[in-house]
Design a protein around this motif. Structure first.
Motif, PDB file in Angstrom:
ATOM      1  N   GLY A   1     -24.435 -18.406  -6.321  1.00  0.00           N
ATOM      2  CA  GLY A   1     -22.706 -18.252  -6.444  1.00  0.00           C
ATOM      3  C   GLY A   1     -22.864 -19.576  -7.544  1.00  0.00           C
ATOM      4  O   GLY A   1     -21.997 -19.644  -8.299  1.00  0.00           O
ATOM      5  N   THR A   2     -23.489 -20.379  -7.198  1.00  0.00           N
ATOM      6  CA  THR A   2     -23.160 -21.776  -8.712  1.00  0.00           C
ATOM      7  C   THR A   2     -23.803 -21.502  -9.431  1.00  0.00           C
ATOM      8  O   THR A   2     -23.331 -21.393 -10.546  1.00  0.00           O
ATOM      9  CB  THR A   2     -24.310 -22.604  -7.385  1.00  0.00           C
ATOM     10  OG1 THR A   2     -23.957 -23.099  -6.346  1.00  0.00           O
ATOM     11  CG2 THR A   2     -24.950 -24.032  -8.951  1.00  0.00           C
ATOM     12  N   ILE A   3     -24.932 -20.733  -9.390  1.00  0.00           N
ATOM     13  CA  ILE A   3     -25.340 -19.975 -11.284  1.00  0.00           C
ATOM     14  C   ILE A   3     -24.044 -19.122 -11.365  1.00  0.00           C
ATOM     15  O   ILE A   3     -23.825 -19.680 -12.690  1.00  0.00           O
ATOM     16  CB  ILE A   3     -26.795 -18.723 -11.014  1.00  0.00           C
ATOM     17  CG1 ILE A   3     -27.891 -20.000 -10.450  1.00  0.00           C
ATOM     18  CG2 ILE A   3     -27.342 -18.282 -12.026  1.00  0.00           C
ATOM     19  CD1 ILE A   3     -28.775 -19.708  -9.727  1.00  0.00           C
ATOM     20  N   VAL A   4     -23.520 -18.213 -11.273  1.00  0.00           N
ATOM     21  CA  VAL A   4     -22.422 -17.437 -11.761  1.00  0.00           C
ATOM     22  C   VAL A   4     -21.409 -18.433 -11.756  1.00  0.00           C
ATOM     23  O   VAL A   4     -20.845 -18.595 -12.958  1.00  0.00           O
ATOM     24  CB  VAL A   4     -22.413 -16.667 -10.388  1.00  0.00           C
ATOM     25  CG1 VAL A   4     -20.338 -16.079 -11.133  1.00  0.00           C
ATOM     26  CG2 VAL A   4     -22.857 -15.434  -9.975  1.00  0.00           C
ATOM     27  N   ALA A   5     -20.346 -19.768 -11.266  1.00  0.00           N
ATOM     28  CA  ALA A   5     -19.925 -20.327 -11.498  1.00  0.00           C
ATOM     29  C   ALA A   5     -20.113 -21.601 -12.672  1.00  0.00           C
ATOM     30  O   ALA A   5     -19.642 -21.069 -13.365  1.00  0.00           O
ATOM     31  CB  ALA A   5     -19.330 -21.129 -10.694  1.00  0.00           C
ATOM     32  N   GLN A   6     -22.114 -21.363 -13.152  1.00  0.00           N
ATOM     33  CA  GLN A   6     -21.994 -22.210 -14.494  1.00  0.00           C
ATOM     34  C   GLN A   6     -22.381 -21.326 -15.919  1.00  0.00           C
ATOM     35  O   GLN A   6     -22.764 -22.043 -16.635  1.00  0.00           O
ATOM     36  CB  GLN A   6     -22.992 -23.005 -13.603  1.00  0.00           C
ATOM     37  CG  GLN A   6     -22.189 -24.142 -12.944  1.00  0.00           C
ATOM     38  CD  GLN A   6     -23.469 -24.917 -12.086  1.00  0.00           C
ATOM     39  OE1 GLN A   6     -25.105 -24.481 -12.926  1.00  0.00           O
ATOM     40  NE2 GLN A   6     -23.763 -25.714 -11.874  1.00  0.00           N
ATOM     41  N   GLY A   7     -21.697 -20.387 -15.544  1.00  0.00           N
ATOM     42  CA  GLY A   7     -22.320 -19.006 -16.277  1.00  0.00           C
ATOM     43  C   GLY A   7     -23.380 -18.149 -16.317  1.00  0.00           C
ATOM     44  O   GLY A   7     -23.595 -17.890 -17.663  1.00  0.00           O
ATOM     45  N   GLY A   8     -23.899 -18.108 -15.491  1.00  0.00           N
ATOM     46  CA  GLY A   8     -25.527 -17.994 -15.245  1.00  0.00           C
ATOM     47  C   GLY A   8     -25.172 -16.570 -15.319  1.00  0.00           C
ATOM     48  O   GLY A   8     -26.376 -15.968 -16.434  1.00  0.00           O
TER      49      GLY A   8
ATOM     50  N   ASP B   1     -16.390  -8.762  -9.363  1.00  0.00           N
ATOM     51  CA  ASP B   1     -14.915  -8.879 -10.588  1.00  0.00           C
ATOM     52  C   ASP B   1     -15.659 -10.621 -10.766  1.00  0.00           C
ATOM     53  O   ASP B   1     -14.420 -11.177 -11.526  1.00  0.00           O
ATOM     54  CB  ASP B   1     -14.094  -8.875  -9.235  1.00  0.00           C
ATOM     55  CG  ASP B   1     -13.247  -7.616  -9.696  1.00  0.00           C
ATOM     56  OD1 ASP B   1     -14.385  -6.781 -10.042  1.00  0.00           O
ATOM     57  OD2 ASP B   1     -12.522  -6.605  -8.128  1.00  0.00           O
ATOM     58  N   MET B   2     -16.001 -11.239  -9.689  1.00  0.00           N
ATOM     59  CA  MET B   2     -16.330 -12.885  -9.389  1.00  0.00           C
ATOM     60  C   MET B   2     -17.544 -13.658 -10.817  1.00  0.00           C
ATOM     61  O   MET B   2     -17.200 -14.100 -11.663  1.00  0.00           O
ATOM     62  CB  MET B   2     -15.875 -13.800  -8.630  1.00  0.00           C
ATOM     63  CG  MET B   2     -15.241 -13.162  -7.734  1.00  0.00           C
ATOM     64  SD  MET B   2     -12.971 -14.243  -8.215  1.00  0.00           S
ATOM     65  CE  MET B   2     -14.558 -15.960  -7.239  1.00  0.00           C
ATOM     66  N   ALA B   3     -18.503 -12.524 -10.168  1.00  0.00           N
ATOM     67  CA  ALA B   3     -19.911 -12.532 -11.289  1.00  0.00           C
ATOM     68  C   ALA B   3     -19.817 -11.992 -12.381  1.00  0.00           C
ATOM     69  O   ALA B   3     -20.151 -12.272 -13.434  1.00  0.00           O
ATOM     70  CB  ALA B   3     -20.970 -11.669 -10.076  1.00  0.00           C
ATOM     71  N   PHE B   4     -18.898 -10.603 -12.909  1.00  0.00           N
ATOM     72  CA  PHE B   4     -19.004 -10.375 -13.875  1.00  0.00           C
ATOM     73  C   PHE B   4     -17.415  -9.831 -14.265  1.00  0.00           C
ATOM     74  O   PHE B   4     -17.160  -8.287 -14.125  1.00  0.00           O
ATOM     75  CB  PHE B   4     -19.983  -9.249 -14.490  1.00  0.00           C
ATOM     76  CG  PHE B   4     -21.185  -9.084 -13.421  1.00  0.00           C
ATOM     77  CD1 PHE B   4     -22.278 -10.174 -14.128  1.00  0.00           C
ATOM     78  CD2 PHE B   4     -21.984  -8.704 -12.264  1.00  0.00           C
ATOM     79  CE1 PHE B   4     -23.521 -10.687 -13.272  1.00  0.00           C
ATOM     80  CE2 PHE B   4     -22.828  -9.361 -12.083  1.00  0.00           C
ATOM     81  CZ  PHE B   4     -23.715 -10.214 -12.571  1.00  0.00           C
ATOM     82  N   PRO B   5     -17.124 -10.475 -14.632  1.00  0.00           N
ATOM     83  CA  PRO B   5     -15.788 -10.435 -14.743  1.00  0.00           C
ATOM     84  C   PRO B   5     -15.277  -9.752 -15.883  1.00  0.00           C
ATOM     85  O   PRO B   5     -15.763  -9.507 -16.632  1.00  0.00           O
ATOM     86  CB  PRO B   5     -14.866 -11.773 -14.669  1.00  0.00           C
ATOM     87  CG  PRO B   5     -16.167 -12.228 -15.024  1.00  0.00           C
ATOM     88  CD  PRO B   5     -16.964 -12.448 -14.991  1.00  0.00           C
ATOM     89  N   GLY B   6     -13.816  -8.630 -15.840  1.00  0.00           N
ATOM     90  CA  GLY B   6     -13.600  -7.917 -16.629  1.00  0.00           C
ATOM     91  C   GLY B   6     -14.660  -6.641 -17.123  1.00  0.00           C
ATOM     92  O   GLY B   6     -15.255  -6.055 -16.315  1.00  0.00           O
TER      93      GLY B   6
END
Length: 936
Positions: free
Chosen positions: A671-678, A711-716
């Motif tokens: 989750g942290t990795i996704v939040a920081q653009g990973g 939807d959160m990890a890879f939006p759009g």
């Protein structure tokens, strides 16, 4: 007064929340001036746009939002704020376009949908009442008024700024750009530039850029009116914002001349602009002249190099025309070599930035790679050799020093060519001799050249035998930090290139921690120039191979932050070194697994067996990973991935992918990795680079996709880009864990939308998923079956089950009879959906295997409520599909099972099961196959 852009941003946020918009604007403006990070710059502009909206200064709001969008085209907040501002300015069509983009990115956002409806209604009303025509006729008056305000020195500052921002916005619209052009606007814009007022110059240049974009005839006319000499002169100024704006203007013109960028047709413009080659050559020659002019600032020189890098080499290797590259080699190769041969510490040096010479090396590399045959490469080499020979003069050491610096610069570009230049008579000997010079500048240049030369084993052997002693002496004796750090890296690199730690071991005598500590001190010392500090990173890239060093390094917060900050610079060596150090710290390099029997055999024969260092064991590695995550390593890696392809090499991409995979190991960290653009950063790594790098990045994506909300990890639209990397892991050459986590990720995706299911089908994943449903491995079989359970919702997948000549349905029916409950749940769910959607499959189910009835009865009596419910739904689907099929089922024990379940008393825990059984019996009664109990 604060000088930290982040702190200024936070202060601005506080003022905004307190409705003190004036102070918020002041903080954001100050942060914009100090900040150098693009991502933060976008945030600052969009935040200031929000303030201007509140202050009802809509032109400024639109301008700031546009600046944020220029940095990040999918910045949804900036798009929406620009839409709001444009609506207030009466530019409803543009506001509608921005709102439409927002709704495309977030289709479920009710606010965006409502805005679209409102704008659509308003636009229609304006068109119906002739408002659109009135707006068009008033454009000329608006343009005239803007120029009057801008050219009037007595105008209020706020009015001039508003007029300047409005002009920029108007220049980006086709209708507005044409009205400015037709009403003597280019001449008036030139007057604004000649005022030398920075704000007015920026407004004029940005307006011209908008006018040139996508319009070849207008761009050509503007180029000829302004004159390429003037444009290059403006780009040469020592003002970063103006220099960049002029660079963007020249790029917009070049795009039009090359036929790139927005493809728009404007009447007969193709007939007007017959030949652009002359203009392109004129631009190229002036850019090459800028490289060697002392009047050009360091930033201006960088802009010229960037424009050459972007526009000269071919974009597509299939395009056989490399005439632009040949032209630059014949007319400008010596000028580029002169730039890489500059020595910043010498008084006659051209104005440079920290990136100038590396950018020039990148250009050398791109030009060399763009050559198509050996004669072209030989011509390139001969020009380099002759120019370097002309600089070697034993009587003039300063001149010779430039020659050695040129060789060093070429080694950082086209390495194979640089290696050939090292073979020129006397070059290597001159490098070693300069190391022994008393002059510090000689030592500095020679040591750096030796480092670049030592990458090849054959060269390293020569240097080990001739230069190691000199490097050790230099390190011990010199007081110049710049030379000392280079000598240390030279010793590290010689050990690596020679396949031994000879240079380092002989010098350090085992004290790698001491050397690493010194490197960390250099790294944190901001008073040392960035060019020198980068060598500290390269030193740590070698030293972190030692387990004690890497453990100390990750505990040194200032050193980590300093390294992450340096990683944002456009430097190929720094990116590779940072990535190497992180690979070492996370132990994400490949290791050979020791076979216990062979270890015992080696010990028995008294051979040396390398033992794992205690700090390389899993517990220590996990701690280091956690420490790096806390320090913000993901943001640094995401920033590195955005670097230009010439700087971010395939090898660097592979190293970054290895680090990401190590960081994703613990599900709690994903989750942290996704939040920081990973998540976003991993996608290009999975698509481009070395085969190993793509696999590692794909595996990291699979780990994220397996447990994250897509939807959160890879939006759009980004989520669709992740499907192909996941499918690439469904391969027998990949290991079981990669297969399993890819299947979990695809299962997660296929449960989100039919568009995603369709994307998985188009990527030809179905055959691979079906193969894993046959696997002996329980977890793989379960994951594949669950994935198929989600995919069968798609009509195309259903049609494949209906088609003749395949055993897909048989496989699913048989899996329903498996002992593994999880497999049963997934298989029965798939069968329930298939039989509900396709009546043909109901009768087909009874034909694919003789065991179908036994399996169905077992499902209906299963202890697991989930399995039992699915079984009863399948029975209901079969009964509902066809009366004859229902009759066949009624004549079996299934009727007793349905009756037994249907007669049970209502029970909230399993009411859904009882209801389905009763529905089955009701349907049979409707057919007249059974009678109600009262009539029996």
């Amino acid at each position: 007064q604060m000088e930290d852009p982040i702190q200024l941003k936070e202060e601005g946020n506080k003022y905004f929340q307190a409705s003190d918009y004036e102070k918020a604007v002041q903080n954001y403006t100050q942060a914009i001036k100090l900040n150098k990070d693009k991502a933060l710059q976008a945030v600052l502009y969009r935040n200031r746009a929000a303030c201007f909206l509140k202050k009802e200064e809509y032109a400024k709001a639109a301008s700031d939002a546009s600046r944020a969008i220029d940095i990040n085209a999918s910045d949804i907040k900036a798009l929406y704020r620009r839409s709001q501002a444009l609506e207030k300015l009466g530019k409803l069509d543009q506001a509608f376009k921005d709102a439409q983009k927002c709704a495309t990115i977030e289709p479920r956002n009710k606010n965006f949908q409502e805005t679209l409806r409102r704008l659509g209604t308003n636009i229609q009303e304006k068109v119906n009442t002739g408002g659109a025509l009135r707006i068009q006729f008033s454009t000329d008056l608006r343009v005239q008024k803007m120029f009057e305000i801008l050219l009037d020195e007595n105008s209020e500052k706020e009015k001039r700024e508003k007029a300047a921002n409005n002009l920029i916005v108007l220049g980006r619209e086709e209708a507005g750009a044409e009205r400015i052009f037709q009403n003597n606007g280019v001449s008036l814009l030139l007057q604004l530039i000649e005022t030398k007022n920075a704000e007015l110059v920026l407004a004029a240049v940005r307006t011209l850029s908008g006018m040139c974009t996508g319009h070849k005839a207008r761009a050509t006319a503007i180029l000829h009116y302004l004159g390429i000499d003037n444009i290059c002169m403006w780009m040469s100024v020592d003002n970063e914002e103006i220099s960049l704006a002029v660079c963007n203007l020249l790029q917009a013109i070049t795009d039009c001349l090359l036929g790139q960028g927005k493809e728009e047709h404007h009447g007969k413009e193709e007939a007007v602009v017959l030949d652009t080659k002359k203009d392109l050559r004129m631009i190229t020659m002036r850019l090459l002249d800028m490289l060697v002019s002392k009047k050009v600032s360091g930033q201006g020189r960088d802009r010229a190099l960037n424009l050459l890098n972007k526009n000269i080499p071919r974009k597509d290797p299939k395009d056989h025309d490399n005439s632009r590259t040949i032209f630059v080699i014949d007319n400008g190769l010596k000028k580029i070599l002169k730039v890489v041969g500059q020595i910043p510490e010498m008084p006659d040096c051209l104005p440079l930035t920290e990136n100038t010479q590396l950018t020039a090396s990148v250009l050398l590399n791109k030009l060399y790679d763009d050559l198509r045959c050996d004669p072209e490469r030989d011509n390139y080499r001969v020009i380099c050799e002759e120019y370097i020979k002309s600089k070697i003069d034993p009587q003039d050491m300063d001149k010779t020093l430039h020659a050695i610096q040129m060789v060093s610069g070429v080694l950082q570009g086209p390495f194979d060519l640089g290696n050939k230049l090292l073979g020129m008579k006397g070059v290597m000997e001159m490098m070693v001799a300069l190391c022994g010079s008393e002059r510090e500048i000689d030592q500095l240049v020679a040591v750096e050249a030796l480092i670049h030369a030592s990458t090849k084993l054959s060269r390293a052997t020569f240097i080990i035998s001739n230069g190691v002693t000199l490097l050790k002496e230099i390190y011990k004796k010199t007081k110049n930090e710049k030379i000392k750090i280079r000598a240390l890296v030279g010793l590290c690199k010689l050990g690596s290139a020679g396949g031994t730690d000879y240079g380092l071991r002989q010098f350090a005598e085992g004290s790698t921690e001491k050397l690493a500590k010194q490197c960390r001190k250099w790294l944190c010392n901001t008073s040392i120039d960035a060019r020198t500090r980068k060598w500290a990173v390269e030193g740590l890239a070698y030293l972190t191979l030692d387990a004690d060093v890497k453990d100390d390094f990750v505990e040194d917060e200032p050193a980590l932050q300093a390294m992450f900050e340096l990683a944002k610079t456009s430097d190929k060596t720094i990116l590779y070194s940072v990535a190497s150090a992180l690979v070492n710290c996370t132990n994400s390099y490949d290791t050979k697994e020791l076979v216990p029997e062979l270890v015992q055999l080696a010990k028995f024969s008294k051979q040396h067996v390398p033992e794992e260092h205690p700090k390389d064991k899993k517990d220590f590695v996990v701690k280091r990973v956690k420490r790096l995550l806390k320090a913000g390593v993901v943001s640094a890696l995401a920033c590195m991935v955005k670097a230009d392809s010439a700087i971010l090499t395939d090898q660097s991409k592979e190293l970054i992918a290895r680090v990401f995979l190590a960081l994703c190991e613990d599900p709690k960290d994903r989750g942290t990795i996704v939040a920081q653009g990973g998540g976003k950063a991993l996608i290009p790594l999975a698509v481009e680079g070395t085969e190993v790098g793509k696999i590692k990045a794909s595996h990291a994506l699979a780990k994220i996709a397996a447990i994250s909300n897509p939807d959160m990890a890879f939006p759009g639209e980004r989520v669709y880009e992740v499907v192909r990397p996941l499918v690439s892991l469904l391969n027998t050459e990949r290991d079981g864990l990669q297969n399993y986590e890819a299947l979990l990720g695809l299962t997660n995706f296929s449960g989100k939308s039919d568009k995603l299911r369709m994307k998985i089908v188009k990527e030809r994943a179905l055959p691979d998923i079906e193969n894993y449903m046959f696997e002996n491995h329980d977890q793989l079989r379960q994951a594949a079956t669950e994935c198929m359970c989600n995919l069968v919702v798609n009509k195309e997948v259903q049609e494949r089950f209906v088609a003749d000549g395949n055993d897909r349905l048989k496989l699913v029916v048989l899996l329903c009879g498996e002992d593994d409950e999880k497999v049963q749940v997934a298989a029965a769910g798939a069968l329930a959906m298939l039989t509900a959607a396709q009546k043909k499959l109901c009768s087909k189910m009874t034909e694919v295997t003789t065991q179908w009835l036994e399996i169905l009865q077992r499902l209906c009596l299963h202890d697991n409520i989930e399995v039992q419910h699915r079984g009863l739904v399948i029975a209901f689907n079969l009964i509902s599909a066809d009366k004859e099929l229902a009759k066949k089922l009624v004549e079996t024990e299934l009727l007793e099972i349905l009756t037994y379940i249907g007669k049970q008393e209502d029970d909230p825990r399993k009411q859904h099961i009882i209801n389905v059984a009763r529905d089955c019996l009701t349907r049979c009664m409707d057919y007249g196959l059974i009678k109600p109990l009262s009539q029996a």
